[in-house]
Design a protein around this motif. Sequence first.
Motif, PDB file in Angstrom:
ATOM      1  N   THR A  75       0.830  -1.205   0.000  1.00  0.00           N
ATOM      2  CA  THR A  75       0.000   0.000   0.000  1.00  0.00           C
ATOM      3  C   THR A  75       0.863   1.253   0.000  1.00  0.00           C
ATOM      4  O   THR A  75       2.065   1.194   0.250  1.00  0.00           O
ATOM      5  CB  THR A  75      -0.908   0.045   1.244  1.00  0.00           C
ATOM      6  N   LYS A  76       0.207   2.384  -0.206  1.00  0.00           N
ATOM      7  CA  LYS A  76       0.892   3.659  -0.028  1.00  0.00           C
ATOM      8  C   LYS A  76       1.299   3.771   1.437  1.00  0.00           C
ATOM      9  O   LYS A  76       0.639   3.190   2.305  1.00  0.00           O
ATOM     10  CB  LYS A  76      -0.037   4.822  -0.385  1.00  0.00           C
ATOM     11  N   PRO A  77       2.363   4.509   1.737  1.00  0.00           N
ATOM     12  CA  PRO A  77       2.770   4.657   3.138  1.00  0.00           C
ATOM     13  C   PRO A  77       1.651   5.254   3.992  1.00  0.00           C
ATOM     14  O   PRO A  77       0.952   6.176   3.567  1.00  0.00           O
ATOM     15  CB  PRO A  77       3.961   5.621   3.060  1.00  0.00           C
ATOM     16  N   LYS A  78       1.455   4.695   5.177  1.00  0.00           N
ATOM     17  CA  LYS A  78       0.470   5.143   6.167  1.00  0.00           C
ATOM     18  C   LYS A  78      -0.980   4.923   5.733  1.00  0.00           C
ATOM     19  O   LYS A  78      -1.896   5.473   6.321  1.00  0.00           O
ATOM     20  CB  LYS A  78       0.660   6.632   6.513  1.00  0.00           C
ATOM     21  N   TRP A  79      -1.231   4.079   4.719  1.00  0.00           N
ATOM     22  CA  TRP A  79      -2.580   3.813   4.229  1.00  0.00           C
ATOM     23  C   TRP A  79      -3.071   2.423   4.617  1.00  0.00           C
ATOM     24  O   TRP A  79      -4.156   2.006   4.196  1.00  0.00           O
ATOM     25  CB  TRP A  79      -2.619   3.935   2.705  1.00  0.00           C
ATOM     26  N   GLU A  80      -2.332   1.689   5.407  1.00  0.00           N
ATOM     27  CA  GLU A  80      -2.658   0.295   5.684  1.00  0.00           C
ATOM     28  C   GLU A  80      -4.063   0.123   6.271  1.00  0.00           C
ATOM     29  O   GLU A  80      -4.850  -0.711   5.797  1.00  0.00           O
ATOM     30  CB  GLU A  80      -1.638  -0.329   6.646  1.00  0.00           C
ATOM     31  N   LYS A  81      -4.389   0.890   7.303  1.00  0.00           N
ATOM     32  CA  LYS A  81      -5.691   0.749   7.962  1.00  0.00           C
ATOM     33  C   LYS A  81      -6.830   1.191   7.044  1.00  0.00           C
ATOM     34  O   LYS A  81      -7.878   0.549   6.997  1.00  0.00           O
ATOM     35  CB  LYS A  81      -5.710   1.528   9.281  1.00  0.00           C
ATOM     36  N   LYS A  82      -6.629   2.248   6.278  1.00  0.00           N
ATOM     37  CA  LYS A  82      -7.661   2.715   5.341  1.00  0.00           C
ATOM     38  C   LYS A  82      -7.918   1.672   4.265  1.00  0.00           C
ATOM     39  O   LYS A  82      -9.072   1.387   3.921  1.00  0.00           O
ATOM     40  CB  LYS A  82      -7.227   4.027   4.679  1.00  0.00           C
ATOM     41  N   VAL A  83      -6.852   1.104   3.712  1.00  0.00           N
ATOM     42  CA  VAL A  83      -6.986   0.090   2.676  1.00  0.00           C
ATOM     43  C   VAL A  83      -7.718  -1.130   3.236  1.00  0.00           C
ATOM     44  O   VAL A  83      -8.629  -1.667   2.589  1.00  0.00           O
ATOM     45  CB  VAL A  83      -5.604  -0.297   2.095  1.00  0.00           C
ATOM     46  N   ALA A  84      -7.361  -1.563   4.432  1.00  0.00           N
ATOM     47  CA  ALA A  84      -8.022  -2.726   5.042  1.00  0.00           C
ATOM     48  C   ALA A  84      -9.520  -2.464   5.230  1.00  0.00           C
ATOM     49  O   ALA A  84     -10.347  -3.334   4.936  1.00  0.00           O
ATOM     50  CB  ALA A  84      -7.361  -3.070   6.373  1.00  0.00           C
ATOM     51  N   GLU A  85      -9.886  -1.283   5.697  1.00  0.00           N
ATOM     52  CA  GLU A  85     -11.305  -0.935   5.875  1.00  0.00           C
ATOM     53  C   GLU A  85     -12.052  -0.996   4.549  1.00  0.00           C
ATOM     54  O   GLU A  85     -13.155  -1.538   4.469  1.00  0.00           O
ATOM     55  CB  GLU A  85     -11.441   0.463   6.475  1.00  0.00           C
ATOM     56  N   LYS A  86     -11.479  -0.430   3.496  1.00  0.00           N
ATOM     57  CA  LYS A  86     -12.119  -0.408   2.174  1.00  0.00           C
ATOM     58  C   LYS A  86     -12.232  -1.815   1.586  1.00  0.00           C
ATOM     59  O   LYS A  86     -13.230  -2.152   0.947  1.00  0.00           O
ATOM     60  CB  LYS A  86     -11.363   0.505   1.207  1.00  0.00           C
ATOM     61  N   LEU A  87     -11.212  -2.645   1.798  1.00  0.00           N
ATOM     62  CA  LEU A  87     -11.270  -4.026   1.314  1.00  0.00           C
ATOM     63  C   LEU A  87     -12.394  -4.792   2.002  1.00  0.00           C
ATOM     64  O   LEU A  87     -13.132  -5.542   1.358  1.00  0.00           O
ATOM     65  CB  LEU A  87      -9.926  -4.725   1.529  1.00  0.00           C
ATOM     66  N   ILE A  88     -12.556  -4.583   3.291  1.00  0.00           N
ATOM     67  CA  ILE A  88     -13.643  -5.233   4.036  1.00  0.00           C
ATOM     68  C   ILE A  88     -14.993  -4.766   3.505  1.00  0.00           C
ATOM     69  O   ILE A  88     -15.918  -5.566   3.340  1.00  0.00           O
ATOM     70  CB  ILE A  88     -13.497  -4.983   5.549  1.00  0.00           C
ATOM     71  N   GLN A  89     -15.115  -3.471   3.209  1.00  0.00           N
ATOM     72  CA  GLN A  89     -16.362  -2.943   2.643  1.00  0.00           C
ATOM     73  C   GLN A  89     -16.692  -3.582   1.295  1.00  0.00           C
ATOM     74  O   GLN A  89     -17.862  -3.754   0.963  1.00  0.00           O
ATOM     75  CB  GLN A  89     -16.284  -1.423   2.490  1.00  0.00           C
ATOM     76  N   LEU A  90     -15.659  -3.952   0.527  1.00  0.00           N
ATOM     77  CA  LEU A  90     -15.872  -4.625  -0.754  1.00  0.00           C
ATOM     78  C   LEU A  90     -16.143  -6.123  -0.578  1.00  0.00           C
ATOM     79  O   LEU A  90     -16.389  -6.817  -1.565  1.00  0.00           O
ATOM     80  CB  LEU A  90     -14.652  -4.458  -1.660  1.00  0.00           C
ATOM     81  N   GLY A  91     -16.060  -6.616   0.657  1.00  0.00           N
ATOM     82  CA  GLY A  91     -16.293  -8.030   0.920  1.00  0.00           C
ATOM     83  C   GLY A  91     -15.064  -8.894   0.728  1.00  0.00           C
ATOM     84  O   GLY A  91     -15.177 -10.114   0.586  1.00  0.00           O
TER      85      GLY A  91
END
Length: 154
Positions: free
Chosen positions: A8-24
């Motif tokens: 991921t982009k630096p410091k985006w780990e938690k945001k990316v994980a949240e969005k991935l969960i939203q996509l199922g």
Amino acid sequence: MNWYVVYTKPKWEKKVAEKLIQLGIDCYCPLIIQLKQWSDRKKKVEVPLFNSYVFVHLNEAERNSVFQVAGVVRYLFWLGKPAVVKDQEIEIIKTSLKAPNISEVSVSPIQVGDKITLESGAFANQRAIVQEVSSNYYILVLETLGCVLKIKYK
């Protein structure tokens, strides 16, 4: 289904994980609590264990679906193929982070002088000393076999 490593982009780990969960999409971003100090205060902050990495649990055919999420850069590759993490390794990370007696965890890359044990391949279970680390290869000294091993990766 395999666990893959998404960079991921630096410091985006938690945001990316949240969005991935939203996509199922089943994903795992291991988090630890660190004490951060600013000039005026100290605060406990939840930070990713692995900087810029999120683990995703997908079929090979679904791998491209992660690129719908902003902040996803690419997959981590090992030896020219997407890096696959074993289920038991993910479980070890999860159970280790739940242990009540762990006060601090840090992850550091392999460095010159480190003593390691090779886990797979023709030299499985052999102990080695890291002699050189490059952007596309490692040089390892296998003392018990009396040889030097150069491992290239892409």
